[in-house]
Enzyme design. Structure first.
Site, PDB file in Angstrom:
ATOM      1  N   ASP A   9     -24.947   4.750  33.033  1.00  0.00           N
ATOM      2  CA  ASP A   9     -23.240   4.091  32.343  1.00  0.00           C
ATOM      3  C   ASP A   9     -22.420   5.480  32.027  1.00  0.00           C
ATOM      4  OD1 ASP A   9     -22.089   1.661  31.054  1.00  0.00           O
ATOM      5  OD2 ASP A   9     -23.492   2.516  29.702  1.00  0.00           O
ATOM      6  N   ASP A  11     -19.916   4.396  29.004  1.00  0.00           N
ATOM      7  CA  ASP A  11     -19.924   3.626  27.431  1.00  0.00           C
ATOM      8  C   ASP A  11     -21.296   3.342  26.813  1.00  0.00           C
ATOM      9  OD1 ASP A  11     -16.953   3.697  26.375  1.00  0.00           O
ATOM     10  OD2 ASP A  11     -16.672   2.260  28.346  1.00  0.00           O
TER      11      ASP A  11
END
Length: 263
Positions: A9, A11
């Site tokens: 991922d 953020d």
């Protein structure tokens, strides 16, 4: 391509929310990882945010040749370059309007505009770019994607106190269900927004690109079904890890490297 692929991922995992990638924290770890595995960034954000935040990593003269870019949950796929003069090239993309139909898509937009109008009655920042149509998904941000760090921090405090997003998550879910849109998924995106897309277009979509590979995943939003890392985290157990941020991600990368080298 390597037989091992490690997906991250963005953020809250490789970067702080909406912040640029910090070479100081993770650069050396990702260079070492790229020597034993391909790397992918699978994010709900579109390619413009991905290229903005991860620019230094994308341009790294070692990592870039093993780096797959997977914006919009992997419904868009950019292959690593082969030569120094090449850039990442998009080889896959899907369209939400075509998939769900123009009438359903229009009704969904009407619902989001209705909820955004209602949300303006709350004491939250209002900046701009509230609804972002990304081709394969929609991002709805009640304070606007134009919000700076000050506005984002203000909203996070407000949301923590009044559970604003949980309330609007339920409102949106009820409106979709009552309009025969049970096949549309809503997830909490980052700290301020909602990701909205057809069922099956969550981050597990990215796994279609790596069939037959040993795929790993690291993400921060894996704690429950509302989080946008939940499905891919569950589907890849035990080769999946939950992180609290870039510093812990660095530790997890070391574990993955040791495991791959020892296998």
């Amino acid at each position: 391509m390597s037989n091992n692929v490690v997906l991250f991922d963005m953020d809250g995992t490789l970067t702080l929310p909406r912040q640029k990638f910090s070479e100081r924290i993770l650069s050396s770890s990702l260079i070492e990882l790229s020597r034993v595995a391909d790397i992918g960034i699978v994010t709900g954000s579109d390619s413009d945010y991905l290229f903005e935040q991860m620019k230094s990593m994308i341009n790294d003269q070692i990592v870039r040749y093993a780096l797959h870019l997977l914006p919009c949950n992997g419904t868009k796929w950019f292959l690593p370059p082969e030569f120094p003069s090449h850039s990442h090239s998009q080889i896959h993309g899907v369209n939400m309007v075509e998939f769900v139909g123009k009438e359903k898509y229009r009704k969904l937009m009407e619902i989001l505009l209705q909820l955004q109008s209602e949300a303006t009655g709350y004491d939250i920042p209002l900046t701009g770019n509230f609804i972002s149509a990304r081709g394969s998904m929609i991002n709805w941000c009640p304070i606007g994607r134009s919000a700076g760090e000050k506005e984002r921090k203000s909203f996070k405090n407000f949301d923590k106190q009044f559970k604003f997003r949980n309330q609007y998550f339920m409102k949106l879910r009820l409106l979709l269900d009552s309009n025969d849109m049970q096949d549309i998924v809503v997830k909490l995106g980052g700290d301020t927004s909602f990701d909205i897309y057809p069922a099956g277009w969550d981050k597990t979509y990215a796994l279609r690109h790596f069939s037959g590979k040993n795929v790993w995943f690291v993400g921060d939003r894996a704690q429950g079904p509302k989080g946008n890392d939940y499905e891919i985290y569950k589907s890849l157990e035990p080769r999946s890890f939950k992180t609290e941020g870039p510093e812990q991600t660095k530790e997890i990368i070391s574990i993955i490297i040791e495991t791959i080298r020892g296998s």
